[in-house]
Design an enzyme around this catalytic site. Structure first.
Site, mmCIF file in Angstrom:
data_model
loop_
_atom_site.group_PDB
_atom_site.id
_atom_site.type_symbol
_atom_site.label_atom_id
_atom_site.label_comp_id
_atom_site.label_asym_id
_atom_site.label_seq_id
_atom_site.Cartn_x
_atom_site.Cartn_y
_atom_site.Cartn_z
ATOM 1 N N GLU A 195 43.845 39.298 37.377
ATOM 2 C CA GLU A 195 43.350 38.415 37.744
ATOM 3 C C GLU A 195 42.498 38.719 38.986
ATOM 4 O O GLU A 195 42.122 38.083 40.091
ATOM 5 C CB GLU A 195 43.980 36.936 37.989
ATOM 6 C CG GLU A 195 44.560 36.474 36.813
ATOM 7 C CD GLU A 195 45.224 34.971 36.957
ATOM 8 O OE1 GLU A 195 44.552 34.408 37.544
ATOM 9 O OE2 GLU A 195 45.935 34.749 36.065
ATOM 10 N N GLY A 196 41.969 39.759 39.103
ATOM 11 C CA GLY A 196 40.919 40.594 39.961
ATOM 12 C C GLY A 196 41.960 41.302 40.890
ATOM 13 O O GLY A 196 42.615 40.807 41.916
#
Length: 803
Positions: free
Chosen positions: A482-483
């Site tokens: 998620e990043g």
């Protein structure tokens, strides 16, 4: 460009001159001469105002020229989510009292019962070592998660879900992490990106009626397919995930033809439905104004023609399901687009607004679980384990690692509490969620590293007795998903924060994005916001100076034991955070000297992200203390955490001032140093906690205390009679501590033990002997278990003897 003050002064002077002329003897001159004079003054006035406007227009056009183009996706991102306390920090004037009054995390009776009963039962069904070895849960565990709606905690009750709060979901995930990190990851995905929550918010009535009850009762396990081989942390680029609007060749039904290649998709190998991120194009204009091109989400069930799901990745040593989602020229009807045709091109809005929960809640929950495990388990182990006849908890190196793990644990728990309450307050803070994701997963890794260093050999030997190793191998996964943290820290937090949270930047950017036909209006807004930014910077400069001097004085005159008074603890550290917030806000204002180049100055943005994270988590830690004060020893732990956070923020800002980039970098650096550190080194007063405080915190975490009880609130404790290493360590701690006290007393008094004391010491010794053991296996592989198996090295030895 002339400032508004200059223009007002010029206008006033002109008006004053006209008035003065009218009251002097010259007013007896012929009217024709007076009219000529007034006309001349009016011309001068118009000339000056025209010059000012021309300069403003030129500045506006220059700013438009240096500003990098803002894409449609970036524009959507700027408008998504909410701003709140993050904006307060960028303003330089956050309020602790506002934070306390606004956000109060809590559980309902039903949620607490679920934690006590269903979550405990699930933990009992999970053997962490077996799960990792088999790379799957048992059918019994899968069925229990489905039957008890672990995958539907966020789905409203009207659709058959539990309708739990964000705080409840976070606590469930944290507790699962204390027993099995793979269970934490498995339950997290359906309760964040889902796509359950997306359906609740954006689904059509038909989609809600079909999918939500089946997601709630576990009939359909969901996953979300976003990341591809060429996307990485830039998941929304959707490279290689394209779809084209077209009509079905047989039925004429409107839909899309999609080709996609997704990877790293959690739960994909077992998912019954996937939310698929696609880049939609409509070259023939078939949408007809209903919907748009761009990021679009489709809902496909397993078995959809052309959809391939099943192959697995194996992230490090983890067992949670993760794999690929692929398809070529897959026909998808408009009824399978999430939200229907009108939501084509709306996927980025959906994704960003729901991402706050996944990044800001689910991932930090794993770190919270790790913190509780380390304090509870490793804290006890450090008293149980002896070296040189002394509990290792008495060694300085162990004390240092234990105190760091404890204060990082407090910071992570506090940050999670505030974040959960923010989301439960119907906010979607994109910047704070990024801070939480990056900062708390990194702290979680450091916490587990400290635990591994302390537990040493017992933490590296796999088996039922090892409650640390799988967490150690799982946290790097949380850091990448998620990043990736590197991207989140060095680009996203400040890049989005400046444009979204700065009090005046958003309106200025909007003015610069206006079309040429609206230039006059754009210039007006631009000038107004530019002056506000300058005024904001000046205010923050003087605020930084005054607060910096005041904070330095209060730090220099503060007693080392002042923290023991709770009111003084709060007042002192709030004052330091206010000073640091003003420093940060000034630095954020100075970033405007970089113009569009800021986007590429990732070293600077990374340092500012560190400062912002430390400031936010500092306020969260004080918020936690205010709510939980009364716990014996909480003052010492809070002091230790706050001293570390203040030093982190100070050092990040100082490094930024030493390395401020850009053509105006030397000027910005000088202004920053004058504002943030007006007296040089004297106004950098923050240092690491003293050894005395570190030892006190370590003592609290390694002996029976209310602080340990606080950390143990959210961990899994096995039922009586069950063999469970962490539970056994926790139960053994008070016995071993009491036995050590008796042994010390015997040596000091030079006497023999009583029968009761002898039994106590013997019991402690037996517990120590059992609890320091590690698992031993007759065979490590299935091949080794075969009858007559001889290890290749031994075969070679026999051959050498034979020759």
């Amino acid at each position: 460009m002339l400032s508004s003050t200059t223009r007002r002064t010029t206008t006033t002077l002109l008006r004053g001159s006209s008035s003065t002329l009218a009251s002097k003897p010259s007013d007896i001159l012929p009217s024709s001469l007076n009219a000529s004079s007034n006309h001349h003054q009016l011309d001068q006035r118009r000339t000056l105002l025209g010059l000012v406007h021309a300069i403003d227009k030129r500045a506006y056009r220059w700013a438009r020229g240096v500003l990098p183009p803002i894409s449609k996706t970036e524009n959507i991102a700027l408008g998504c989510g909410t701003i709140g306390f993050d904006r307060d920090i960028f303003s330089g004037n956050p309020s602790l009292q506002h934070l306390i009054d606004t956000y109060q995390p809590s559980l309902t009776t039903e949620e607490q019962s679920y934690l006590t009963n269903q979550v405990t039962t699930l933990c009992t069904l999970l053997n962490d070592h077996d799960v990792v070895t088999n790379k799957d849960f048992s059918k019994e565990a899968w069925d229990y998660m489905r039957d008890e709606k672990f995958f539907g905690m966020k789905i409203p009750k009207e659709w058959g879900g539990l309708g739990f709060s964000t705080e409840a979901v976070s606590q469930v995930l944290a507790k699962l992490a204390t027993q099995c990190f793979d269970a934490n990851a498995t339950v997290a995905v359906p309760n964040s990106l889902g796509p359950g929550e997306l359906l609740v918010r954006y689904g059509t009535d038909e989609q809600k009626e079909y999918f939500l009850p089946r997601l709630a009762n576990g009939t359909l396990i969901p996953c979300f397919g976003l990341t591809g081989p060429h996307s990485g942390s830039d998941a929304t680029s959707l490279i290689g995930s394209d779809c084209v609007v077209s009509k079905h060749p047989v039925t004429g039904e409107l839909g899309v033809v999609a080709s996609f290649k997704k990877r790293y998709i959690t739960l994909a190998p077992v998912a019954g439905v996937v939310g698929l991120g696609l880049n939609l194009s409509d070259p023939e204009g078939l949408l007809g104004g209903s919907g748009d091109e761009g990021f679009t989400v489709a809902l496909l069930e397993r078995g959809h023609e052309g959809l391939r799901m099943g192959p697995r990745h194996i992230p490090l040593n983890a067992a949670f399901m993760n794999g690929t989602v692929e398809g070529e020229d897959v026909w998808i009807p408009m009824s399978s687009i999430l939200g229907g045709q009108e939501r084509c091109g709306f996927g980025w809005n959906m994704f960003v607004e729901c991402l706050a929960e996944g990044r800001g809640v689910s991932l930090p929950a794993g770190s919270i679980g790790a913190a509780r495990s380390v304090v509870a388990g490793v804290g006890a182990y450090s008293r149980v384990r002896k070296q040189f006849r002394v509990p290792i908890a008495e060694f300085g190196g162990i004390q240092e690692a234990m105190a760091k793990a404890g204060s990082d644990g407090l910071i992570t728990i506090a940050g999670g509490d505030v974040m959960n309450a923010i989301v439960d307050n119907h906010e979607a803070p994109m910047v704070i969620s990024s801070v939480m994701k990056q900062n708390c997963t990194e702290r979680g890794r450091r916490i587990v590293e400290c635990g591994m260093d302390i537990a040493a050999g017992s933490a590296i030997c796999r088996g039922d007795k090892n409650y640390m190793g799988n967490a150690y191998m799982s946290l790097p996964i949380a850091i990448t998903v998620e990043g990736a943290n590197i991207m989140t820290r060095s680009f996203q937090i400040i890049g989005q924060g400046l444009t979204r949270c700065h009090p005046h930047m958003s309106d200025l950017l909007k003015a610069l994005q206006l079309p040429p036909s609206e230039e006059k209006h754009g210039v007006k807004i631009f000038v107004k916001q530019f002056h506000k930014i300058v005024g904001h910077g000046i205010t923050n400069f003087f605020g930084s100076v005054s607060r910096g001097v005041g904070a330095t004085f209060s730090s220099a005159t503060r007693s080392k034991t002042a923290y023991k008074n709770g009111d003084e603890l709060l007042a002192y550290h709030e004052k330091q955070l206010l000073r640091l917030a003003a420093n940060f806000a000034l630095t954020a204002d100075l970033c405007f000297t970089l113009g569009g180049r800021l986007k590429f100055e990732e070293l600077l943005m990374g340092r500012l992200a560190d400062a912002l994270g430390a400031i936010y988590l500092g306020y969260a830690t004080l918020h936690h203390y205010d709510r939980r004060r009364g716990i014996e020893g909480l003052e010492a732990l809070t002091e230790h955490a706050m001293l570390r956070l203040e030093r982190e923020a100070q050092e990040a800002l100082y490094a930024a001032s030493e390395n401020f980039p850009g053509p105006l970098g030397p000027v910005a650096s000088t202004v920053m140093k004058m504002g943030c550190f007006p007296l040089g080194g004297l106004t950098r007063p923050y240092s690491d906690p003293s050894d005395t405080l570190t030892k006190e915190v370590s003592r609290l975490l390694t002996t029976p205390s209310e602080i340990r009880d606080m950390f143990q609130e959210g961990i899994y404790s096995a039922p009586d009679g069950a063999v469970h290493q962490m539970t056994d360590l926790i139960n053994a701690l008070p016995i071993c501590v009491e036995a050590d006290k008796v042994a010390t007393s015997l040596r000091r008094e030079k006497r023999e033990p009583t029968a009761e004391e002898t039994n106590l010491i013997a019991k402690a010794d037996a517990l120590r002997d059992a609890l320091i053991q590690v698992d031993v296996f007759e065979h490590a592989t299935a091949e080794e278990a075969q009858p007559g198996y001889v290890r290749p090295a031994l075969q070679g030895t026999e051959e050498r003897f034979a020759n």
